[in-house]
Design an enzyme around this catalytic site. Structure first.
Site, PDB file in Angstrom:
ATOM      1  N   HIS A 118     -57.513 -31.194 -18.576  1.00  0.00           N
ATOM      2  CA  HIS A 118     -57.843 -29.983 -17.829  1.00  0.00           C
ATOM      3  C   HIS A 118     -59.339 -29.695 -17.870  1.00  0.00           C
ATOM      4  O   HIS A 118     -59.906 -29.205 -16.895  1.00  0.00           O
ATOM      5  CB  HIS A 118     -57.050 -28.798 -18.384  1.00  0.00           C
ATOM      6  N   ASP A 173     -39.815 -20.865   1.251  1.00  0.00           N
ATOM      7  CA  ASP A 173     -40.167 -19.514   0.812  1.00  0.00           C
ATOM      8  C   ASP A 173     -40.674 -19.596  -0.626  1.00  0.00           C
ATOM      9  O   ASP A 173     -39.888 -19.828  -1.545  1.00  0.00           O
ATOM     10  CB  ASP A 173     -38.931 -18.617   0.888  1.00  0.00           C
ATOM     11  N   LYS A 208     -34.494 -14.444  -5.492  1.00  0.00           N
ATOM     12  CA  LYS A 208     -35.878 -14.179  -5.905  1.00  0.00           C
ATOM     13  C   LYS A 208     -35.986 -13.381  -7.190  1.00  0.00           C
ATOM     14  O   LYS A 208     -36.954 -12.644  -7.397  1.00  0.00           O
ATOM     15  CB  LYS A 208     -36.648 -13.485  -4.771  1.00  0.00           C
TER      16      LYS A 208
END
Length: 507
Positions: free
Chosen positions: A484, A385, A309
């Site tokens: 967008h 995760d 992480k």
């Protein structure tokens, strides 16, 4: 008439609010009657709303009755009476699920919402739009989350399908970003037109890197030499693999910083992502090592030499989890008709943006346009995760002309540390299991341990390839801002504006 006495008085509005929150297993035992006739009140049956909370003393007597289980005693109390006990320190809010039992998990969540809401500054949680009903909290308990107050729904879209190694897969993406699914679908359409994606799994090993202190650098050096030796490696491997039939130690990498020794255990973990498995094995191996070096002190089971992480060059170089390379050839005419650009412009942009631009920024594993976007959306959809997107989305995107006269596009992504599993963690949740089942990779593979997790990693890398191809094409063609503005405005979109500029293949 009940012998309970009235300890509190409420306004009609306040009482009505409380009654809406009360859930009772045995109303006749749990709700005191109105005042008796000898106190001046009517003796008629109580009307709806004429109920009162019992006192703390009375609630405590019911709760602590030794002849009943605590869960049975709580069933005799209203929600408000349980809240009364909690507010007076008789019940811990974090232990509600344990006290109520498996059949009353939703009630535990509801009461916790009220407890938290009433001490917060906004007092909004109790009546908020955060959902909590009709959820299987038994899958969460002891596995996924604590102090639960509900769940957060995220829109789930499907891009593709995408042909990966000869099999067609829908690409599940949980995201709140407009255009992401539509853009990935466009990339899938272009990749399918060239025959799909080919993947190669070049590594599969989760890592854990403890930090170990020694009295001196000399002793730390001896320990390093022992671990690197055939004998030391064999002893550690035997201890490590004794903890699980799926944990297989593949390599040990050591490094010293002064008198601190770091050891990077790299292990196959079957279809589990494997952090718990490898942590357990590492702890057992260190116990075996301490018999040889009793002076050593394990500072941390994770000494950041893993690395988990956090961005780290060691993951980029050595790999962590599944290391996958995905490649495809997109015909030149598809580049023009579907992607609205040219092979030459795409290759030039990729070099200047993904390679040189990232190098100028000193990036570690960030030689891509938006790999994290696609990977994280699939992580959320499949119960991975999400914090591990930091290293898992490290990716290098490469493009070059191929075919006769360089008219076609050869495109690949290299992702050395995709950390995924199909058992354990968030994969135990019902919705996430449904997504894994849609992909055909739910749970452990019955014949080949690890294959389901490897397949998921291959699909993720291929989907990243589609996302990279589409975004770079939009940039090269100057379409990104327009897309967008049409898809990702903060206001509610009309049905017409939600259609992709270039529709992906239909499922």
């Amino acid at each position: 008439m009940s012998s309970f006495t009235i300890q509190q008085s409420f306004s009609a509005r306040f009482l009505d609010l409380k009654l809406k929150q009360v859930r009772l297993a045995h109303p006749e035992q749990s709700l005191p009657s109105p005042p008796s006739s000898d106190s001046g009140a009517s003796s008629s049956s109580p009307a709806e709303g004429d109920y009162f909370l019992r006192s703390l003393k009375e609630c405590l007597e019911i709760y602590e009755e030794p002849s009943r289980a605590r869960s049975d005693s709580l069933a005799l109390l209203s929600d408000e009476e349980v809240i009364l006990l909690a507010n007076n320190g008789k019940i811990a809010a974090y232990a509600l699920e344990k006290l109520f039992g498996m059949s009353e998990l939703e009630r535990a969540v509801r009461i916790r919402r009220a407890l938290i809401s009433r001490v917060s500054s906004t007092k909004s949680l109790e009546s908020s739009t955060i959902p909590f009903e009709s959820y299987d909290y038994s899958r969460v308990l002891g596995a996924c989350c604590e102090n639960v107050v509900g769940y957060i729904p995220i829109p789930l879209g499907v891009a593709g399908p995408l042909n990966v190694d000869g099999t067609s897969y829908p690409i599940p993406m949980a995201t709140a970003e407009g255009t992401l699914v539509a853009s990935t679908s466009r990339g899938c359409k272009a990749l399918n037109a060239g025959g799909g994606v080919t993947t190669v799994l070049v590594g599969d090993a989760m890592t854990r890197g403890p930090a170990i202190d020694f009295p001196s650098v000399a002793l730390a050096g001896q320990a390093k030499a022992w671990i690197d030796s055939e004998q030391g490696h064999a002893i550690l491997r035997e201890a490590f693999e004794s903890t699980s039939r799926f944990a297989k130690l593949k390599s040990l990498k050591t490094a010293m910083a002064g008198r601190t020794l770091y050891v990077r255990f790299a292990t196959s973990t079957g279809d589990a992502m494997g952090m718990n498995m490898i942590s357990k094995g590492t702890e057992k191996a260190l116990d075996a090592m301490q018999k040889r070096f009793p002076e050593m002190v394990v500072l941390a089971l994770s000494g950041n030499y893993c690395t988990d992480k956090k961005p780290a060059a060691i993951n980029w170089i050595e790999g962590r989890g599944k290391s996958v390379v995905a490649e495809a050839v997109v015909p030149g005419d598809i580049v023009k008709s579907v992607l609205k650009t040219t092979v030459k412009d795409l290759c030039n942009l990729n070099i200047k943006k993904n390679l040189i631009g990232s190098a100028m920024a000193g990036s570690i594993g960030g030689f891509n346009a938006h790999a994290s976007n696609i990977l994280t959306a699939i992580f959320l959809a499949t119960g991975q995760d999400p914090a591990q997107n930091v290293e898992s989305s490290m990716c290098m995107t490469l493009m070059e002309p191929t075919g006769m006269d360089g008219e076609d596009l050869l495109v690949s992504v290299t992702m050395p540390c995709i950390e995924v599993g199909t058992v354990g963690g968030g994969t135990v949740l019902a919705a996430q299991q449904g997504v894994l089942e849609m992909l055909g990779v739910r749970g452990a593979h019955p014949q080949q341990p690890g294959k389901n997790a490897q397949t998921l990693a291959r699909v993720i890398a291929s989907a990243v390839l589609a996302g990279e191809l589409s975004l770079l094409s939009a940039l090269a063609a100057g379409h990104l801002i327009k897309a967008h503005m049409a898809h990702n405005r903060s206001q509610a979109n009309s049905p017409a504006s939600s259609l992709p500029v270039t529709p992906g293949a239909r499922l």
